[in-house]
Design an enzyme around this catalytic site. Structure first.
Site, PDB file in Angstrom:
ATOM      1  CG  ASP A  42       3.063  10.074  14.194  1.00  0.00           C
ATOM      2  OD1 ASP A  42       3.538  11.275  13.687  1.00  0.00           O
ATOM      3  OD2 ASP A  42       3.828   9.128  13.466  1.00  0.00           O
ATOM      4  CB  VAL A  45       1.578  -0.218   4.979  1.00  0.00           C
ATOM      5  CG1 VAL A  45       0.418  -0.744   5.529  1.00  0.00           C
ATOM      6  CG2 VAL A  45       2.257   0.541   5.958  1.00  0.00           C
ATOM      7  CG  ASP A 104       0.322   4.735  12.161  1.00  0.00           C
ATOM      8  OD1 ASP A 104       0.157   3.490  12.167  1.00  0.00           O
ATOM      9  OD2 ASP A 104       0.734   4.900  11.257  1.00  0.00           O
ATOM     10  CG  PHE A 163       6.555   2.803  11.516  1.00  0.00           C
ATOM     11  CD1 PHE A 163       7.097   3.030  12.866  1.00  0.00           C
ATOM     12  CD2 PHE A 163       5.384   3.518  11.113  1.00  0.00           C
ATOM     13  CE1 PHE A 163       6.209   3.960  13.694  1.00  0.00           C
ATOM     14  CE2 PHE A 163       4.886   4.408  12.001  1.00  0.00           C
ATOM     15  CZ  PHE A 163       5.470   4.766  13.256  1.00  0.00           C
ATOM     16  N   GLY A 164       8.369   1.530   7.868  1.00  0.00           N
ATOM     17  CA  GLY A 164       8.821   0.126   6.941  1.00  0.00           C
ATOM     18  C   GLY A 164       7.794   0.244   5.778  1.00  0.00           C
ATOM     19  CB  ILE A 182      -1.023   0.104   1.261  1.00  0.00           C
ATOM     20  CG1 ILE A 182      -1.771  -1.192   1.494  1.00  0.00           C
ATOM     21  CG2 ILE A 182      -1.838   1.216   1.116  1.00  0.00           C
ATOM     22  CD1 ILE A 182      -2.615  -1.345   2.603  1.00  0.00           C
ATOM     23  N   GLY A 183       1.892   1.310   0.765  1.00  0.00           N
ATOM     24  CA  GLY A 183       2.812   2.134   0.834  1.00  0.00           C
ATOM     25  C   GLY A 183       3.891   2.138   1.803  1.00  0.00           C
ATOM     26  CE  LYS A 241       2.027  10.614   9.975  1.00  0.00           C
ATOM     27  NZ  LYS A 241       3.367  10.569   9.423  1.00  0.00           N
TER      28      LYS A 241
HETATM   29  P1  ADP Z   1       2.312   7.625   7.001  1.00  0.00           P
HETATM   30  O1  ADP Z   1       1.305   7.534   8.293  1.00  0.00           O
HETATM   31  O2  ADP Z   1       3.552   8.431   7.323  1.00  0.00           O
HETATM   32  O3  ADP Z   1       1.725   7.822   5.888  1.00  0.00           O
HETATM   33  P2  ADP Z   1       2.630   4.569   7.493  1.00  0.00           P
HETATM   34  O4  ADP Z   1       3.800   3.438   7.445  1.00  0.00           O
HETATM   35  O5  ADP Z   1       1.891   4.534   8.488  1.00  0.00           O
HETATM   36  O6  ADP Z   1       3.315   6.233   7.099  1.00  0.00           O
HETATM   37  O7  ADP Z   1       1.900   4.178   6.071  1.00  0.00           O
HETATM   38  C1  ADP Z   1       2.089   3.928   4.871  1.00  0.00           C
HETATM   39  C2  ADP Z   1       1.093   3.721   3.754  1.00  0.00           C
HETATM   40  O8  ADP Z   1       0.059   2.635   4.129  1.00  0.00           O
HETATM   41  C3  ADP Z   1       0.261   5.070   3.811  1.00  0.00           C
HETATM   42  O9  ADP Z   1      -0.410   5.341   2.552  1.00  0.00           O
HETATM   43  C4  ADP Z   1      -0.970   5.067   4.699  1.00  0.00           C
HETATM   44  O10 ADP Z   1      -2.125   5.591   4.226  1.00  0.00           O
HETATM   45  C5  ADP Z   1      -1.121   3.229   4.546  1.00  0.00           C
HETATM   46  N1  ADP Z   1      -1.816   2.669   5.662  1.00  0.00           N
HETATM   47  C6  ADP Z   1      -1.466   2.671   6.847  1.00  0.00           C
HETATM   48  N2  ADP Z   1      -2.105   1.933   7.747  1.00  0.00           N
HETATM   49  C7  ADP Z   1      -3.175   1.465   6.865  1.00  0.00           C
HETATM   50  C8  ADP Z   1      -4.425   0.753   7.371  1.00  0.00           C
HETATM   51  N3  ADP Z   1      -4.732   0.620   8.411  1.00  0.00           N
HETATM   52  N4  ADP Z   1      -5.114   0.587   6.372  1.00  0.00           N
HETATM   53  C9  ADP Z   1      -4.860   1.107   4.911  1.00  0.00           C
HETATM   54  N5  ADP Z   1      -3.872   1.692   4.705  1.00  0.00           N
HETATM   55  C10 ADP Z   1      -2.966   1.970   5.596  1.00  0.00           C
HETATM   56 MG    MG Z   2       0.677   6.157   9.712  1.00  0.00          MG
END
Ligand code: ADP
Ligand code: MG
Length: 346
Positions: free
Chosen positions: A179, A72, A196, A69-70, A64-65, A181
């Protein structure tokens, strides 16, 4: 996705200080990986055992992205889930594992409709991951800054109320988000889900949060830091301890979310990171020149952004303040076109 490091104004990523790669100095990870922490490992481990998910039980899907942390992934584990896999700096270190477990243990105490559902974690080295429900909608960040969605005032207030509810619950449970945001707030079909919470300390265990001995500043992150956090950022460079987050710093960050919802942009727009740190640390608030809203709406913002932490309202008071806001029309002069009443509902 956060861009990390690089020079830019707020919202575009940024960097501060004289560190390599344009970053501010990080503290050691000793706080999170202390001997004291390691010695508590047994009690932490036992409490978490029932939350352990074997990594090979996960059906990992698409990325997803990437975050601090790493990576997702979407995936399947008794239904659709989000898998947050950590890129640990010390991949095989027992102490890192215990630090991870301690941070993860925050999650299991949480059961609230506006908080992401924690399902468990992979707690076997070298694969560490957090499994939560998969949020289907978009983050508020995406709605506001990418899609440029315009929420009506009543939707804006409703979103703010739901965020305040989730945050009030976290604080009642003794959990500081650290955190908050718009990237950590999902919005789907009228429902807000906060993610988060309590995980920010994990960034100090993660590879890509560090450039040499420096921590990078992720995009947009500075806007959420209260004056006292800004000052400690300055004072502790190049070797700051962990930032002293409190429930009050969460309220400050909530003020920034409120600003983004109201103005559809970042506070301090166009200012370089150094200027933001300097100004906020000295109590200079972002300009509200573009925010033509009723007094009550602005008051909430100013209270959340109060210089003294103890002058900021708690989330119970914030909910009351939001309840009192007129949902339909703003008390404003008709000659003032306004961001707040623009049409699209999401
Ligand atoms: P950040 O919060 O800085 O965007 P994250 O590591 O939390 O970094 O998230 C990375 C990506 O995964 C982002 O695009 C975020 O929207 C998506 N993401 C994180 N948690 C979830 C979740 N529970 N369900 C769907 N997408 C998620
Ligand atoms: Mg996040």
């Amino acid at each position: 996705i956060d861009s990390v490091g690089g020079v830019g104004s707020v919202g575009d990523g940024g960097s501060v200080g004289g560190g390599a790669g344009g970053s501010y100095g990080s503290g050691s990870i000793s706080g999170i990986m202390s001997n004291e922490g390691c010695s508590r490992q047994n009690s932490v481990s036992q409490g978490l055992r029932e939350w352990h998910i074997p990594y090979d039980e996960l059906d990992k899907g698409q990325v997803i992205g990437h975050g601090r942390f790493g990576t997702v992934y979407s995936g399947n584990w008794h239904g659709q889930v989000a898998i947050k896999e950590l890129h640990m700096e010390h991949g095989n270190d027992q102490c890192t594992l215990e630090a991870f477990k301690r941070e993860v243990s925050t999650f299991r105490k949480t059961r609230h409709q506006n908080l992401v559902l924690f399902m468990g974690a992979c707690m076997k080295l070298p694969r560490l991951a957090i499994i939560t429900s998969l949020c289907k909608g978009s983050t508020l960040y995406k709605h506001i800054h990418i899609l440029k969605d315009k929420f009506t005032l009543s939707v804006t207030i409703n979103i703010a109320q739901q965020v305040a509810q989730g945050m009030g619950y976290l604080h009642a449970k003794g959990i500081v988000h650290k955190d908050l945001k718009t990237k950590n707030i999902f919005y789907e079909n009228g429902k807000v889900v906060i993610t988060d919470f309590g995980l920010v300390n994990l960034t100090r265990l993660c590879r890509n949060a560090r450039v040499g001995s420096w921590l990078s500043i992720p995009a947009g992150w500075l806007c959420y830091l209260s004056p006292e956090l800004m000052r400690s950022l300055q004072a502790s460079s190049p070797q700051p301890a962990a930032l002293p987050h409190t429930t009050w710093t969460d309220v400050y960050a909530y003020g920034t979310v409120w600003f983004e919802l109201l103005c559809n942009e970042w506070p301090h727009k166009g200012l370089p990171p150094e200027a933001i740190i300097w100004q906020v640390g000295r109590g200079i608030k972002p300009s509200l020149a573009h925010l033509q809203a009723s007094r009550d709406v602005k008051d909430i913002l100013m209270e959340c952004w109060a210089y003294k932490p103890e002058d900021r309202p708690d989330f119970a008071s914030l909910q009351k303040l939001l309840d009192k806001l007129p949902k339909k029309k703003l008390a404003r002069s008709p000659s003032h076109p306004i961001h707040l009443s623009r049409s699209a509902e999401c």
